[in-house]
Design a protein around this motif. Structure first.
Motif, mmCIF file in Angstrom:
data_model
loop_
_atom_site.group_PDB
_atom_site.id
_atom_site.type_symbol
_atom_site.label_atom_id
_atom_site.label_comp_id
_atom_site.label_asym_id
_atom_site.label_seq_id
_atom_site.Cartn_x
_atom_site.Cartn_y
_atom_site.Cartn_z
ATOM 1 N N THR A 364 -26.749 93.249 12.045
ATOM 2 C CA THR A 364 -27.576 92.462 12.974
ATOM 3 C C THR A 364 -29.034 92.394 12.521
ATOM 4 O O THR A 364 -29.690 91.367 12.699
ATOM 5 C CB THR A 364 -27.491 93.040 14.393
ATOM 6 O OG1 THR A 364 -27.866 94.435 14.384
ATOM 7 C CG2 THR A 364 -26.086 92.904 14.949
ATOM 8 N N THR A 367 -29.069 89.868 9.450
ATOM 9 C CA THR A 367 -28.847 88.447 9.771
ATOM 10 C C THR A 367 -29.765 87.937 10.868
ATOM 11 O O THR A 367 -29.963 86.725 10.988
ATOM 12 C CB THR A 367 -27.387 88.222 10.209
ATOM 13 O OG1 THR A 367 -27.126 88.993 11.398
ATOM 14 C CG2 THR A 367 -26.421 88.645 9.104
ATOM 15 N N SER A 374 -22.479 87.098 12.991
ATOM 16 C CA SER A 374 -23.279 87.934 12.082
ATOM 17 C C SER A 374 -22.381 88.698 11.110
ATOM 18 O O SER A 374 -22.831 89.119 10.041
ATOM 19 C CB SER A 374 -24.146 88.913 12.880
ATOM 20 O OG SER A 374 -23.347 89.788 13.654
#
Length: 499
Positions: A364, A367, A374
């Protein structure tokens, strides 16, 4: 009369050392300026926790209690070591996360984690309502602060406000329930309460029942069981991801340890060596616990099916896992058997959920997204992380050759042995439901191409170590669970039940 000067305060050596070193870390942060990157404080925090873990192990070799208020026994040792291990993994994850978020004051963050750990350790050793509540609030207040640490982020601020308001309400329920027990027995000691509660129930059934239900509501909030779970998804989503991992693992496991000692020593009034008395309150309330366990498993898994945000999904997954942990409390009449199952599943739970959160943090943050997309093409970006995440997910789902499967299997057989086959059937059905949403993440990792903007994933050392350790334990406990269980079988779990 008992004198504090005659107490063996060496039993609290791990807690005293942890508190002192937490203050040292806070002071070092103040002396070096509160802003800026300070990874050395994170490493110092890990060393602090390792030292504390060694002291916990050494202290347990003697065992005993301080005026039946603070207890050192195998039960407290196992859960303290689980808590300390979990926080070490959380800090390893945090080293990467805080490096990406310079707006978070690192020294304060690590200090609060250590103080929260101190509160959790006090909780699992408490045999008195006052010390129990002090430990609970030390953990809770530190957690409130950690949840809102990204103070410029709306979701983080919102989660902290919700957490503190609902958490304060839950604490009020707990105190109100405790007040009835104190009023009837004239003592805050769980031992004294346990010795008198069955007799008092004959004369004051309504008051005892109200006391039990109020405390069940308050502690139900702390461990996020249905219907007291409403805070968890929003708080988990808004909190910094390492804090979400902390709340999912450490806070929940400490809460369960507290509930076990409170119920087995105080509320249910077990007799010598943990035998169930014929007039125990367990016979009055076990069906309430069983229904709560069933609802928690059902609602947690069903609502998880609708989630697209991975942190909210893990929140509902954690709620469902709390239901599985609650089954042994509701379904067995043998406290030692119940605690062995819960201890094993607690270890399995923390390693698989913390390993999953280490990878969630990595993905997370890389991205900039928290939805399932993700994880798109993660196998092509980092094969090891994709395979490790798969193992953690199938373990959470309860598939064979994983720690999660062994833990759920023992819980299942415990429910069947206790003639609660209906609860065992609900376990199987809800576990099957969980396959769907866990496999949704796996499909993204292996059957989707990476986003064009997502390059090969660079994995920092801290995340690699955290994932490798938790992955190894998840597999080893799935293949050779007796490595731990054989040791558990020799435990007289609670000093308070073996006197």
């Amino acid at each position: 009369m008992y004198s504090a000067f005659n107490a063996d305060w060496s039993l609290m050596t791990p807690e005293i050392v942890l508190a002192a070193l937490a203050l040292v870390i806070f002071t070092l942060d103040f002396m070096t300026g509160i802003k800026g990157k300070k990874p050395f404080l994170g490493r110092l925090s890990i060393i602090t926790l390792i030292i504390t873990a060694v002291l916990v192990f050494l202290t347990n070799r003697t065992g005993g209690s301080i005026a039946d208020v603070f207890v050192v026994d195998p039960f407290s040792m196992v859960f303290k070591l689980i808590i300390l291990f979990s926080v070490i993994i959380v800090i390893a994850i945090s080293l990467y996360y805080l490096d990406k978020h310079e707006d978070i004051y690192q020294g304060e963050f690590y200090s609060l984690l250590l103080f929260a750990t101190l509160g959790a350790m006090l909780m699992v050793s408490s045999a008195d309502l006052i010390t129990l509540f002090i430990g609970l609030e030390l953990l809770s207040i530190s957690s409130y602060c950690l949840a809102g640490f990204k103070k410029h982020n709306r979701k983080s601020t919102e989660s902290a406000i919700k957490y503190i308001v609902l958490g304060g309400t839950a604490s009020a329920f707990i105190l109100y329930g405790m007040s009835f027990l104190y009023g009837l027995t004239g003592s805050t000691s769980l031992v004294v309460i346990g010795q008198n509660i069955n007799t008092l129930f004959v004369d004051f059934p309504v008051i005892i029942s109200v006391s039990f239900l109020f405390m069940l509501v308050g502690f139900g909030f702390k461990i996020s069981i249905v219907p007291f779970h409403m805070w968890a998804p929003d708080v988990y989503e808004g909190s910094p991801t390492p804090v979400t991992a902390f709340l999912t693992a450490v806070s929940k496991i400490a809460g369960f340890a507290l509930v076990l000692r409170l119920f087995y020593v105080g509320i249910f009034g077990f007799g010598e060596r943990g035998s169930l008395l014929p007039d125990s309150l367990y016979h009055e309330f076990f069906i309430v616990l069983a229904i709560i366990a069933a609802l928690t498993m059902i609602i947690g898994n069903l609502i998880a099916l609708t989630q697209q945000n991975v942190k909210r999904l893990m929140a509902y997954s954690g709620i469902a896992q709390a239901g599985y942990l609650f089954v042994p409390i509701a379904a067995t009449l043998a406290p030692y058997f119940s605690m062995t199952i819960i201890a094993f599943y607690s270890i399995a739970y923390v390693v698989m959920v913390l390993g999953a959160f280490a990878i969630i943090t990595l993905v997370t943050e890389d991205t900039g997204r928290e939805d399932f997309s993700s994880f798109s093409g993660l196998y092509k970006r980092s094969p090891f992380m994709a395979i490790a995440m798969t193992v953690f997910l199938v373990s959470l789902a309860g598939l064979p050759l994983t720690a999660g499967f062994v833990g759920k299997a023992w819980i299942f057989f415990g429910a069947v042995t206790a003639d609660m086959t209906w609860l065992a059937v609900i376990m199987i059905v809800t576990s099957v439901i969980s396959f769907y949403y866990y496999f949704g993440i796996m499909k993204q990792m292996f059957m989707r191409d990476p986003n064009p903007n997502d390059a090969d994933l660079k994995v920092p050392v801290g995340i690699t170590v955290a994932v490798s350790i938790t992955l190894g334990i998840t597999i080893i406990l799935g293949v050779m669970p007796n490595l731990i269980v054989d040791n558990f079988s020799h435990f007289n779990w609670m000093y308070m039940l073996t006197r």
